[in-house]
Design a protein around this motif. Structure first.
Motif, PDB file in Angstrom:
ATOM      1  N   GLU A 192      62.282  16.779  61.858  1.00  0.00           N
ATOM      2  CA  GLU A 192      62.887  17.584  60.794  1.00  0.00           C
ATOM      3  C   GLU A 192      62.843  16.845  59.462  1.00  0.00           C
ATOM      4  N   TYR A 193      63.292  15.596  59.497  1.00  0.00           N
ATOM      5  CA  TYR A 193      63.377  14.835  58.251  1.00  0.00           C
ATOM      6  C   TYR A 193      62.005  14.445  57.707  1.00  0.00           C
ATOM      7  N   ILE A 194      61.018  14.190  58.617  1.00  0.00           N
ATOM      8  CA  ILE A 194      59.669  13.856  58.141  1.00  0.00           C
ATOM      9  C   ILE A 194      59.067  15.057  57.430  1.00  0.00           C
ATOM     10  N   ALA A 195      59.248  16.246  58.017  1.00  0.00           N
ATOM     11  CA  ALA A 195      58.704  17.460  57.400  1.00  0.00           C
ATOM     12  C   ALA A 195      59.319  17.678  56.027  1.00  0.00           C
ATOM     13  N   HIS A 196      60.658  17.561  55.984  1.00  0.00           N
ATOM     14  CA  HIS A 196      61.327  17.741  54.691  1.00  0.00           C
ATOM     15  C   HIS A 196      60.962  16.641  53.714  1.00  0.00           C
ATOM     16  N   PHE A 197      60.738  15.418  54.272  1.00  0.00           N
ATOM     17  CA  PHE A 197      60.361  14.296  53.405  1.00  0.00           C
ATOM     18  C   PHE A 197      59.033  14.595  52.707  1.00  0.00           C
ATOM     19  N   PHE A 198      58.035  15.081  53.483  1.00  0.00           N
ATOM     20  CA  PHE A 198      56.747  15.394  52.865  1.00  0.00           C
ATOM     21  C   PHE A 198      56.876  16.524  51.846  1.00  0.00           C
ATOM     22  N   ASN A 199      57.694  17.524  52.188  1.00  0.00           N
ATOM     23  CA  ASN A 199      57.913  18.617  51.242  1.00  0.00           C
ATOM     24  C   ASN A 199      58.528  18.105  49.944  1.00  0.00           C
ATOM     25  N   LEU A 200      59.555  17.229  50.085  1.00  0.00           N
ATOM     26  CA  LEU A 200      60.219  16.674  48.899  1.00  0.00           C
ATOM     27  C   LEU A 200      59.260  15.812  48.087  1.00  0.00           C
ATOM     28  N   CYS A 201      58.460  15.004  48.816  1.00  0.00           N
ATOM     29  CA  CYS A 201      57.499  14.137  48.108  1.00  0.00           C
ATOM     30  C   CYS A 201      56.513  14.989  47.321  1.00  0.00           C
ATOM     31  N   SER A 202      56.005  16.055  47.965  1.00  0.00           N
ATOM     32  CA  SER A 202      55.065  16.950  47.290  1.00  0.00           C
ATOM     33  C   SER A 202      55.718  17.598  46.079  1.00  0.00           C
ATOM     34  N   SER A 203      56.974  18.029  46.275  1.00  0.00           N
ATOM     35  CA  SER A 203      57.704  18.663  45.166  1.00  0.00           C
ATOM     36  C   SER A 203      57.900  17.690  44.017  1.00  0.00           C
ATOM     37  N   TYR A 204      58.282  16.435  44.347  1.00  0.00           N
ATOM     38  CA  TYR A 204      58.520  15.429  43.298  1.00  0.00           C
ATOM     39  C   TYR A 204      57.219  15.077  42.566  1.00  0.00           C
ATOM     40  N   THR A 251      69.831  11.982  31.071  1.00  0.00           N
ATOM     41  CA  THR A 251      70.024  11.786  32.521  1.00  0.00           C
ATOM     42  C   THR A 251      70.130  13.116  33.263  1.00  0.00           C
ATOM     43  N   THR A 252      69.906  14.202  32.525  1.00  0.00           N
ATOM     44  CA  THR A 252      70.061  15.533  33.137  1.00  0.00           C
ATOM     45  C   THR A 252      69.101  15.719  34.307  1.00  0.00           C
ATOM     46  N   LEU A 253      67.853  15.268  34.111  1.00  0.00           N
ATOM     47  CA  LEU A 253      66.845  15.424  35.157  1.00  0.00           C
ATOM     48  C   LEU A 253      67.252  14.684  36.425  1.00  0.00           C
ATOM     49  N   VAL A 254      67.711  13.434  36.245  1.00  0.00           N
ATOM     50  CA  VAL A 254      68.115  12.625  37.403  1.00  0.00           C
ATOM     51  C   VAL A 254      69.301  13.282  38.109  1.00  0.00           C
ATOM     52  N   GLU A 255      70.289  13.744  37.301  1.00  0.00           N
ATOM     53  CA  GLU A 255      71.473  14.357  37.899  1.00  0.00           C
ATOM     54  C   GLU A 255      71.111  15.624  38.663  1.00  0.00           C
ATOM     55  N   LYS A 256      70.179  16.403  38.072  1.00  0.00           N
ATOM     56  CA  LYS A 256      69.759  17.633  38.732  1.00  0.00           C
ATOM     57  C   LYS A 256      69.042  17.334  40.051  1.00  0.00           C
ATOM     58  N   GLU A 257      68.150  16.313  39.998  1.00  0.00           N
ATOM     59  CA  GLU A 257      67.411  15.941  41.209  1.00  0.00           C
ATOM     60  C   GLU A 257      68.340  15.408  42.293  1.00  0.00           C
ATOM     61  N   LEU A 258      69.368  14.616  41.857  1.00  0.00           N
ATOM     62  CA  LEU A 258      70.334  14.108  42.830  1.00  0.00           C
ATOM     63  C   LEU A 258      71.099  15.258  43.483  1.00  0.00           C
ATOM     64  N   GLU A 259      71.504  16.229  42.625  1.00  0.00           N
ATOM     65  CA  GLU A 259      72.229  17.388  43.160  1.00  0.00           C
ATOM     66  C   GLU A 259      71.364  18.132  44.172  1.00  0.00           C
ATOM     67  N   GLU A 260      70.063  18.284  43.840  1.00  0.00           N
ATOM     68  CA  GLU A 260      69.147  18.985  44.741  1.00  0.00           C
ATOM     69  C   GLU A 260      68.927  18.183  46.022  1.00  0.00           C
ATOM     70  N   LEU A 261      68.859  16.822  45.854  1.00  0.00           N
ATOM     71  CA  LEU A 261      68.676  15.955  47.024  1.00  0.00           C
ATOM     72  C   LEU A 261      69.845  16.120  47.998  1.00  0.00           C
ATOM     73  N   TYR A 262      71.081  16.111  47.439  1.00  0.00           N
ATOM     74  CA  TYR A 262      72.257  16.224  48.298  1.00  0.00           C
ATOM     75  C   TYR A 262      72.330  17.607  48.950  1.00  0.00           C
ATOM     76  N   GLU A 263      71.914  18.636  48.194  1.00  0.00           N
ATOM     77  CA  GLU A 263      71.905  19.971  48.771  1.00  0.00           C
ATOM     78  C   GLU A 263      70.905  20.053  49.936  1.00  0.00           C
ATOM     79  N   ASN A 264      69.704  19.447  49.732  1.00  0.00           N
ATOM     80  CA  ASN A 264      68.702  19.412  50.808  1.00  0.00           C
ATOM     81  C   ASN A 264      69.224  18.656  52.017  1.00  0.00           C
ATOM     82  N   PHE A 265      69.897  17.527  51.730  1.00  0.00           N
ATOM     83  CA  PHE A 265      70.465  16.735  52.833  1.00  0.00           C
ATOM     84  C   PHE A 265      71.479  17.565  53.615  1.00  0.00           C
TER      85      PHE A 265
END
Length: 525
Positions: free
Chosen positions: A373-385, A415-429
């Motif tokens: 599960e996490y590897i699949a999401h990891f690749f998706n996140l990496c591609s998205s980033y 820092t808006t971009l970083v904060e937004k990405e962190l928020e998205e990261l936590y939501e994905n988690f």
């Protein structure tokens, strides 16, 4: 006793705060000085500052007494001059300037003194010989102390507190400890912690119990005296030194060292030389013991590390051996099962072993599923980033091409971009984790006291506390790694974990182990 020493430790912890309060009070008093003061008013103003500094900073106290000497000479007022000289002599003797102090005292004619100054005159002389005796400890000085104490008792009002304390000191010296103890306990009932004589009364009680070898009472009253001195910002004190010796005698070197350090700091801050001399020998003994204790602890730690290393090596060898033996036994059981149906009991054992293996396989399947599960999401996140970085690069490139450097700087600074990405990261988690463990929040709340259970806000999947324990459920128990992932300080993560354990309905020592077992069942695809 625990309460008393809790208060002492709290006072030691906040010692600097009491000093700041004292200094703030003095500064506020200095601000009210008017330029229109008469000489008499200025004398009284300086006298008040002398009183504030007397047991706090002797150098500052000396400064204001010297100012009063000049004022009294200008006023040609013998009473004020004699009072200032006695104050200066007292400060000199406590600061180790014995010759200067003695010279001033010899210059004062007792017969010409105002009667109201006689008690102070005898007190200064008594304390002069007490300070001097700290260096030499001779019978001649002790005789002088007794002489001036008797003279002081002869001029004090019998109902005054000073008379009672000096009388008690005389009773102690003349081996009337039981009588002195009763007198002090009566005085203590009517004395509050903030009273100037509270520390002296409790100190004398500690001294009496020292002579009676009553250790607990000796500790108690020296601790009360030391606490009062610290809270009243009294730097010229003896209780900390005596208490340090008590802890040294009972083998608590760490506390003895802590108290000795505090006592030396006070003596140096106040410039009370006779206290510094008294502490030097004590400090040498306690410091040596403290260093020996630290060296012993270091050696013990090294020994334990060696033992742990050896045991770890033996454990690894044992695990390998057991693993090989298990494989061998398994082969033998399979051969015996094929050759004989009579070994039914052995077959049951094998079945049981198979069930255990199936449970382990289920756990491994769960682990593999989590990884997938996490590897699949990891690749998706990496591609998205990567796509986001490419878009970001294109935007920056366009702005650089048209020389919009201010916009580029603002984008880089934001820092808006970083904060937004962190928020998205936590939501994905949260989504991924709850997909793996859909009943985690419910199961986690079941481990907590009903009134302390977590209620999520609308739209929340997990909050910070739940994410911490979600990471622990995934096998990440290191607070440093958790703090790095959630971008909190290490102390914040520690506080969250401690607070959750304190709210548990189960044994708090097994709380996190129980969290690790939430959802521990075979995965169903």
């Amino acid at each position: 006793m625990d309460s008393i020493f809790d208060k002492l430790n709290d006072a030691l912890k906040n010692k600097q705060q009491y000093v700041l309060l004292k200094e703030e009070r003095i500064v506020n008093f200095k601000k009210i000085k008017s330029v229109d003061l008469s000489k008499e008013q200025e004398y009284n103003y300086n006298k008040t500052l002398y009183t504030e500094y007397q047991k706090f900073n002797s150098d500052s106290a000396i400064l204001y007494v010297k100012k009063n000497l000049l004022i009294s000479k200008e006023l040609k007022n013998k009473y004020l001059l004699d009072l200032a000289q006695l104050q200066l002599a007292n400060l000199y003797s406590s600061s180790g300037k014995y010759r200067e102090s003695e010279s001033i005292l010899r210059s004062i004619t007792k017969k010409a003194l105002d009667k109201s100054l006689l008690p102070y005159y005898y007190l200064v002389y008594k304390e002069f010989f007490e300070h001097y005796n700290a260096n030499s400890n001779s019978k001649e000085h002790i005789d002088q102390i007794i002489k001036y104490r008797d003279s002081l008792l002869g001029v004090l009002q019998p109902n005054s507190l000073n008379y009672k304390i000096n009388q008690i000191q005389k009773n102690i010296f003349t081996k009337k400890g039981t009588l002195a103890e009763k007198q002090l306990l009566i005085l203590l009932e009517h004395t509050k912690l903030e009273d100037s004589q509270y520390a002296m009364i409790t100190y004398l009680l500690g001294y009496i119990y020292e002579s009676k070898n009553q250790l607990e009472l000796r500790k108690k009253y020296f601790a009360l005296s030391a606490t009062a001195d610290i809270k009243n910002a009294i730097k010229d004190n003896a209780s900390l030194q005596e208490l340090a010796l008590v802890f040294y005698e009972i083998g608590d070197v760490d506390m003895a060292y802590k108290l000795t350090q505090s006592a030396i700091e006070d003596a140096l801050y106040c410039n009370v030389q006779f206290r510094t001399l008294l502490m030097s020998e004590v400090y040498s003994i306690i410091n040596t013991a403290y260093l020996e204790r630290e060296a012993q602890r270091k050696n013990e730690l090294q020994f334990y590390l060696v033992c742990i290393s050896l045991l770890s090596g033996f454990l690894i060898v044992a695990v390998i051996y057991v693993y090989k033996q298990m494989k061998k036994v398994s082969r033998i059981r399979e051969e015996l099962f094929r050759t004989s149906e009579k070994l039914a009991e052995l077959n049951k054992d094998i079945t049981k072993t198979n069930n255990q293996l199936q449970e382990r396989n289920a756990q491994l399947s769960e682990s593999n599923h989590i990884k997938e599960e996490y590897i699949a999401h990891f690749f998706n996140l990496c591609s998205s980033y990567i796509n986001k970085l490419e878009n970001y690069r294109i935007i920056l490139n366009k702005k650089a091409a048209v020389k919009q450097f201010d916009d580029i700087y603002k984008m880089l600074k934001s820092t808006t971009l970083v904060e937004k990405e962190l928020e998205e990261l936590y939501e994905n988690f949260d989504v991924i984790f709850l997909n793996l463990y859909p009943t985690f929040v419910k199961d986690f709340n079941a481990l907590l006291i009903k009134d302390e259970q977590i209620v999520l806000k609308q739209g929340e999947l997990l909050n910070t506390e739940l994410r911490i324990f979600a990471l622990i459920r995934l096998g990440i128990s290191d607070s440093v790694k958790i703090a790095a992932f959630l971008r909190y300080s290490l102390s914040t993560i520690y506080n969250y974990r401690t607070r959750a354990r304190n709210k548990a309905v189960i044994d708090r020592n097994n709380f996190e182990e129980t969290v690790m077992k939430i959802g521990l069942v075979a995965f169903k695809s």
